[in-house]
Design an enzyme around this catalytic site. Structure first.
Site, PDB file in Angstrom:
ATOM      1  N   GLU A 179      72.661 -18.853 -40.349  1.00  0.00           N
ATOM      2  CA  GLU A 179      71.658 -17.994 -39.716  1.00  0.00           C
ATOM      3  C   GLU A 179      70.281 -18.645 -39.731  1.00  0.00           C
ATOM      4  O   GLU A 179      69.514 -18.501 -38.775  1.00  0.00           O
ATOM      5  CB  GLU A 179      71.612 -16.628 -40.400  1.00  0.00           C
ATOM      6  CG  GLU A 179      70.636 -15.681 -39.728  1.00  0.00           C
ATOM      7  CD  GLU A 179      70.918 -14.226 -40.018  1.00  0.00           C
ATOM      8  OE1 GLU A 179      69.948 -13.470 -40.096  1.00  0.00           O
ATOM      9  OE2 GLU A 179      72.094 -13.851 -40.155  1.00  0.00           O
TER      10      GLU A 179
ATOM     11  N   ARG B 219      76.522 -13.016 -33.056  1.00  0.00           N
ATOM     12  CA  ARG B 219      76.596 -13.722 -34.332  1.00  0.00           C
ATOM     13  C   ARG B 219      76.758 -15.208 -34.043  1.00  0.00           C
ATOM     14  O   ARG B 219      77.436 -15.600 -33.084  1.00  0.00           O
ATOM     15  CB  ARG B 219      77.774 -13.232 -35.181  1.00  0.00           C
ATOM     16  CG  ARG B 219      77.607 -11.830 -35.736  1.00  0.00           C
ATOM     17  CD  ARG B 219      76.506 -11.767 -36.782  1.00  0.00           C
ATOM     18  NE  ARG B 219      76.401 -10.452 -37.423  1.00  0.00           N
ATOM     19  CZ  ARG B 219      75.643  -9.473 -37.008  1.00  0.00           C
ATOM     20  NH1 ARG B 219      74.898  -9.632 -35.898  1.00  0.00           N
ATOM     21  NH2 ARG B 219      75.590  -8.320 -37.653  1.00  0.00           N
TER      22      ARG B 219
ATOM     23  N   HIS C 264      66.534 -13.953 -35.412  1.00  0.00           N
ATOM     24  CA  HIS C 264      67.311 -12.710 -35.480  1.00  0.00           C
ATOM     25  C   HIS C 264      66.396 -11.489 -35.354  1.00  0.00           C
ATOM     26  O   HIS C 264      66.441 -10.565 -36.175  1.00  0.00           O
ATOM     27  CB  HIS C 264      68.109 -12.647 -36.790  1.00  0.00           C
ATOM     28  CG  HIS C 264      69.329 -11.779 -36.688  1.00  0.00           C
ATOM     29  ND1 HIS C 264      70.392 -11.863 -37.554  1.00  0.00           N
ATOM     30  CD2 HIS C 264      69.668 -10.797 -35.804  1.00  0.00           C
ATOM     31  CE1 HIS C 264      71.312 -10.976 -37.240  1.00  0.00           C
ATOM     32  NE2 HIS C 264      70.897 -10.326 -36.173  1.00  0.00           N
TER      33      HIS C 264
END
Length: 337
Positions: A276, A248, A295
């Site tokens: 993100e 993360r 991601h």
């Protein structure tokens, strides 16, 4: 027993998760309408509300709405949640545990592609592939002494530091065994005896950062791990080292990382950032020593069907009255993803 099952996940996910074989198997295992997918469970339309009222099992994936007390009130027959993805932290609430709902997750299955991505990143990092690709493009066919420039590159005898003996971290360690690499581990929940069984040497975080050619982050996102890798840890990494993050973004102090990679002293492979989606003006997009991906290390494409197959295995076990093979326990969530 064929339980009533309702699919609950984000828009477009079900069509990617369930191929023809998975849909056929699901319809054989449960009473369900594969065409009905709940994107919301609170204040829904009558069709979803009726299915929720009858559902004994929710089959969930990414984007599933949280199972609040309000939702559970509308689902009086609900007994289990089978999550065809990794973390359930955004899905399962205190109300679920208080109600005694059984929860299963495909986290162990989703760990496989993340570990494979990480293995590739480690091997490429030590081989200085990113650096060399940029240099080769810039030279555009001009003769160059690559053996001299890459004299210090290669995987033989290198040291890899694994931060976090999570499912993914452990799988990475396993995948690294065939290679002539030394592996260090930082994890406060692992003792020397367990580290020995894993075939790694347990060290403090500072020692790991200072002694590793590649540092790969696999710790969970919990309050104690926020900015676990900060300016001090980054400064300890040797010149030319590479930081990999598939966990993360919050685990790394991004401002400190940007400063280090902007100097060119170290490189980074980042599949996650904080936020993100980096802003358009983030230096991470343009730096030649940073590999930035959106991601994608976790399951995608055909790998989604593997998570679906696992979830269907769990649903079959539930229908036979057997316990889940990969249950999620409330007490584990404080130190897991």
């Amino acid at each position: 027993m064929r339980p009533d099952v309702l699919l609950a996940m984000g828009p477009g996910i079900a069509g990617r998760l369930l191929g023809e074989a998975q849909r056929a198997r699901l319809e054989g295992l449960a009473r369900t309408d594969c065409q009905l997918v709940a994107h919301e469970l609170a204040a829904t339309g009558p069709e979803v509300a009726a299915a929720l009222a009858e559902a004994e099992v929710l089959l969930t994936c990414w984007g599933a709405p949280p199972l609040t007390a309000e939702v559970l009130t509308a689902a009086p027959r609900l007994r289990a949640v089978v999550h065809a993805a990794g973390s359930v932290k955004q899905l399962v609430t205190t109300a679920c545990w208080e109600r005694g709902i059984a929860v299963s997750s495909a986290a162990a299955v989703n760990a496989l592609p993340v570990a494979e991505y990480t293995l590739a990143a480690i091997l490429f990092a030590n081989k200085r592939v990113l650096h060399t690709a940029h240099r080769y493009r810039a030279l555009r066919g001009r003769p160059h002494d690559w053996l001299r420039e890459l004299d210090g590159a290669g995987n033989h005898g290198r040291t890899v530091g694994i931060v976090g003996a999570s499912r993914i971290g452990r799988r990475v360690v396993e995948l690294l065994r065939p290679f002539a690499l030394r592996v260090l581990l930082f994890d406060p929940y692992v003792d020397d005896e367990e580290a020995g069984r894993l075939g790694v040497r347990r060290v403090p975080l500072a020692e790991l950062c200072a002694g590793s050619d590649v540092v790969s982050v696999h710790a969970p996102e919990v309050p104690a791990t926020r900015h676990l890798i900060g300016a001090r840890e980054l400064a300890l990494m040797p010149d030319g080292a590479t930081l990999i993050n598939t966990s993360r973004g919050s685990l790394i102090d991004e401002a400190a990382l940007v400063a280090e990679v902007s100097s060119g002293r170290i490189a980074a492979v980042l599949d996650v950032t904080e936020p993100e989606l980096p802003p358009a003006d983030s230096p991470l997009y343009a730096l030649p020593n940073v590999l930035l991906t959106p991601h994608i290390a976790g399951s995608l494409g055909t790998e989604l069907h593997r998570m679906a197959d696992h979830a269907l295995d769990e649903l079959e076990r539930y229908g036979k009255g057997l316990p889940f093979a990969t249950p999620v326990r409330r007490e584990e969530l404080d130190h897991s993803a």
